[in-house]
Design an enzyme around this catalytic site. Structure first.
Site, short mmCIF file in Angstrom:
data_model
loop_
_atom_site.label_atom_id
_atom_site.label_comp_id
_atom_site.label_asym_id
_atom_site.label_seq_id
_atom_site.Cartn_x
_atom_site.Cartn_y
_atom_site.Cartn_z
CD GLU A 295 -2.90 -1.23 2.31
OE1 GLU A 295 -2.85 -0.32 3.16
OE2 GLU A 295 -3.69 -2.19 2.38
CD GLU A 403 -4.76 -7.75 1.61
OE1 GLU A 403 -5.68 -7.07 2.14
OE2 GLU A 403 -3.57 -7.44 1.67
#
Length: 598
Positions: A295, A403
Site C-alpha cells: 500500500e 486479499e
C-alpha cells in the site's frame, strides 16, 4: 434441554399447521390452486394493511442465545401486481414489542415462487416470539408454502463437497488469510480447500518486531508449522507497511519522531534492512512468496505516493531498498511482490504501473503485483479488473489476487439485520463473474487468496462500520454458501438472479457508463466529456412533452461530474430562487438504489 426440533409447515394435511391471521381481519385458506411443492399451500387474503399476514407462534421453538435459519416460499395470487415481501419476527417481553426483518424486501410476482430466507440469532432474554409473512407496501393476496424454522447449531465441516484447491489445480493456487483460528473445524476447512496460507496479522512489521531486536516469532512460526503439516505454501504478508508498522523505526533515541535528513534516511533504511534480513534468515527456506511492500500508492497525492513516514524520510528509496535487500537475503527463487488495494481504479493503477516500471528499469527485482481485490457486490466493473491484470502482465510480471472478499454493501451506511436471500444469490453470481475472469487470465495469475475463512471471521464485520456482512464462500457455521457453488462452477445449486424491477411502472430503467476523468469546471465543455456515453432524458413524469437534455457523466476518486445540454421552448422564471428556474433537475442516487423521495 430446549426443544431444538424446529418447525416445518407444508400444509399437505389440509390444515394451516399453526398459522393464524396476524391482525385478525385476514382470511387464511389451505388450497390446492397452487403449491411450491406437493399439492397444497396457504392462501392469505383480506389484508387491510401491509403488516397484515399469516403468523406462527415460535415461542416454544426459539430459545435464548440460539441461532436459527428461517425460510418460506411465497407467491402472489393471480392478478396481483408485483410487490415486495418480507419474512419478519415479532418479540414480546411483557408489554414491549420489537420487530426484526428476517428476509426482504424481495420482489414477488404472481408468476413464480420466491424463497424468503434469513438467519436469526436470539438474544439473552427468553421472549415470546412469532414469525410472520407481510408485504412492504400494499395489501396483495399471496400464497405461502414450505415454511421452515431450523436450529442452526454447530455443524460439521462438509468433507463431501469439491475442494477449492483441486477445482483450480490446473489454473492457480487457492489461498486463505487466517487470524488465529486454525484449530478444530477450522483446521479441517483450511486443509481441505486451500494450498496457500497467509497470516492475517502475525507477520506484519509491528506485531513481528514491536521493539528493536525483540521479535515475536511464536505466532508467525505457528503459521509455518501449520502449513508444513498440511503441505501448504506460506505467503508472507508483509515486510513493509505504513500501518501496523514497527513505529520505533521512525523515532530517535529519545522516542521523538525523526525529521527528514540524510542521517534519518540512513537510519531508517538500516533498520529496515536489519528487519528484512532477520525475517529472511528465519523463513527463507519455508516461504516462497513475499509481499515486500504494501500500500504505497495514494492517488490523491500529486505524484501518487502515500505520505507515510517511510516516504517522508526516504522518498521512494525505501521501496527500492526493500526489494534489493529482500532479493539478496532470500535468494533468487523467492517471488517478490508489491501489494495494494483498488488497483482497478485507473488513476491508482497508472501511478502503481509507473512506479513499478521505473523500478524495473533500474533493475529493482520486482516479480509481481498483489491485487488485494476488496470489492463489493456492484463495483468495480469486471473489465476494470481485467485491464489492470493485463497491463501489469504486459510488463512480464506475475499477478496474484491477495486479499479477496466481496462486500454485500455498496456504501458505508447500509446494514441488514438478516441478509436477504436475493443478496446471497447476487453475491454468488458476482463471484462467478469474477472467477470466469480469473480463469480466462489464468496464465497471468498464479494465486487467488481469500481474506478470511468464513463470514464469521471477516474484517468487514467491523470495517468501515460494525454491521452484518457475508462476503466469503462459507457462512458462520463453515457451511458452503451459494457463493461457494458459484466459484466451483456448479450453477445448478445457485438460484437465478432475481429479475430487476423497473424504476417505476411506466418508466424504463436505462443504463449508461460514466467515464473516468476530471474536467475543468469553468463553464466550458472540455474534450474529455467525449469519452463518456451520452444519455438523453426523454421521459416526462407529468405531461406529454417539455424539457429535454443530452447529458454525460464523468467521475474521479473524489467527485461525480454531470454536464447537460438542455433544450426547452419555454423557460420558467416564476420562482425567485435561481435554482428553481431551471427546467432540468438531476438527482444523484448512489448505487442505483432507486431511493424514494422523502
Amino acid at each position: 434441554m430446549p426443544d431444538l426440533s424446529g418447525i416445518k409447515a407444508d400444509f399437505e394435511d389440509g390444515t394451516a399447521q399453526g398459522f393464524v391471521p396476524r391482525i385478525g381481519e385476514e382470511v387464511l385458506q389451505v388450497t390446492d390452486a397452487d403449491a411450491h411443492t406437493g399439492t397444497y399451500s396457504l392462501l392469505v387474503t383480506g389484508r387491510a394493511n401491509p403488516y397484515s399476514g399469516a403468523k406462527i407462534d415460535t415461542s416454544d421453538n426459539i430459545h435464548r442465545k440460539t441461532r436459527y435459519v428461517i425460510s418460506v416460499w411465497v407467491k402472489l395470487a393471480p392478478g396481483e401486481a408485483p410487490a415486495k415481501m418480507r419474512l419478519s419476527l415479532q418479540r414480546n417481553l411483557g408489554s414491549t414489542e420489537s420487530y426484526v426483518t428476517i428476509a426482504g424486501d424481495a420482489t414477488v410476482t404472481a408468476d413464480r415462487w420466491v424463497q424468503l430466507k434469513g438467519v436469526y440469532t436470539h438474544g439473552v432474554l427468553q421472549e415470546d416470539t412469532s414469525v410472520y409473512v407481510e408485504t412492504a407496501e400494499g395489501t396483495a393476496s399471496f400464497y405461502i408454502d414450505d415454511f421452515e424454522l431450523v436450529y442452526d447449531g454447530d455443524k460439521e465441516v462438509q468433507m463431501d463437497i469439491p475442494s477449492l484447491k483441486d477445482v483450480f489445480a490446473d489454473a492457480f493456487e487457492i489461498g486463505v488469510a487466517v487470524d488465529r483460528n486454525m484449530d478444530g473445524k477450522f483446521e479441517q476447512l483450511i486443509s481441505k480447500h486451500y494450498n496457500v496460507l497467509v497470516a492475517g496479522n502475525a507477520m506484519k512489521p509491528g506485531p513481528l518486531q514491536p521493539a528493536e531486536g525483540r521479535f515475536n516469532w511464536e505466532a508467525a512460526d505457528r503459521y509455518v508449522e501449520f502449513a508444513k503439516k498440511h503441505g501448504m505454501a506460506v505467503r508472507f504478508h508483509t515486510l513493509v507497511w505504513h500501518s501496523q508498522a514497527a513505529e520505533w523505526m521512525f523515532r530517535d533515541e529519545n522516542g521523538e519522531l525523526l525529521k527528514p535528513s540524510e542521517e534519518s534516511k540512513k537510519l531508517v533504511l538500516d533498520r529496515l534492512e536489519a528487519h528484512i534480513r532477520a525475517v529472511a534468515e528465519r523463513y527463507k527456506d519455508d516461504i516462497r512468496d513475499w509481499d515486500v511492500v504494501n500500500e504505497v500508492i495514494d492517488e490523491s497525492q500529486p505524484n501518487g505516493m502515500r505520505r507515510s513516514m517511510w516516504y517522508v524520510l526516504t522518498g521512494t528509496d525505501y521501496i527500492e531498498h526493500a526489494f534489493r535487500v529482500a532479493r539478496d537475503a532470500l535468494g533468487p527463487d523467492a517471488r517478490l511482490y508489491i501489494n495494494d488495494y483498488n488497483t482497478h481504479i485507473p488513476k491508482k493503477r497508472d501511478y502503481l504501473y509507473n512506479l513499478v516500471k521505473d523500478m524495473l528499469d533500474k533493475g529493482v527485482p520486482i516479480d509481481g503485483i498483489g491485487h488485494q481485490t476488496h470489492i463489493n457486490i456492484e463495483y468495480p466493473p469486471i473489465d476494470q479488473i481485467r485491464e489492470s491484470i493485463e497491463r501489469f502482465a504486459a510488463l512480464g510480471l506475475d499477478n496474484q489476487i491477495t486479499e479477496l472478499d466481496i462486500s454485500i454493501y455498496t456504501n458505508d451506511t447500509d446494514q441488514y439485520e438478516a441478509v436477504p436471500e436475493d443478496v446471497q444469490i447476487k453475491l454468488a453470481h458476482r463471484y462467478r463473474e469474477l472467477f470466469d475472469l480469473f480463469l480466462e487470465l489464468k496464465d497471468n495469475i498464479s494465486a487467488v487468496v481469500f481474506w478470511g475463512t468464513d463470514d464469521g471471521n471477516t474484517w468487514l464485520r467491523s470495517f468501515p462500520i460494525t454491521r452484518l456482512n457475508t462476503p466469503l464462500l462459507f457462512d458462520d457455521q463453515l457451511q458452503a454458501k451459494y457463493a461457494f457453488w458459484a466459484v466451483v462452477g456448479d450453477m445448478d445449486k445457485v438460484p437465478p438472479l432475481p429479475e430487476e424491477e423497473p424504476l417505476a411502472a411506466d418508466i424504463p430503467k436505462k443504463r449508461m457508463r460514466a467515464a473516468y476523468g476530471t474536467p475543468v469546471i469553468d463553464g466550458k465543455r472540455d474534450a474529455i466529456w467525449d469519452q463518456a456515453e451520452e444519455g438523453v432524458t426523454d421521459v416526462w413524469v407529468m405531461g406529454q412533452a417539455g424539457a429535454r437534455a443530452a447529458f454525460r457523466v464523468l467521475w474521479d476518486d473524489g467527485h461525480l461530474y454531470v454536464i447537460a445540454k438542455v433544450t426547452d421552448a419555454l423557460l420558467s422564471s416564476k420562482s425567485a430562487n435561481p435554482w428553481e428556474q431551471d427546467s432540468l433537475e438531476i438527482f444523484v442516487d448512489q448505487n442505483f438504489g432507486q431511493t424514494p423521495v422523502l
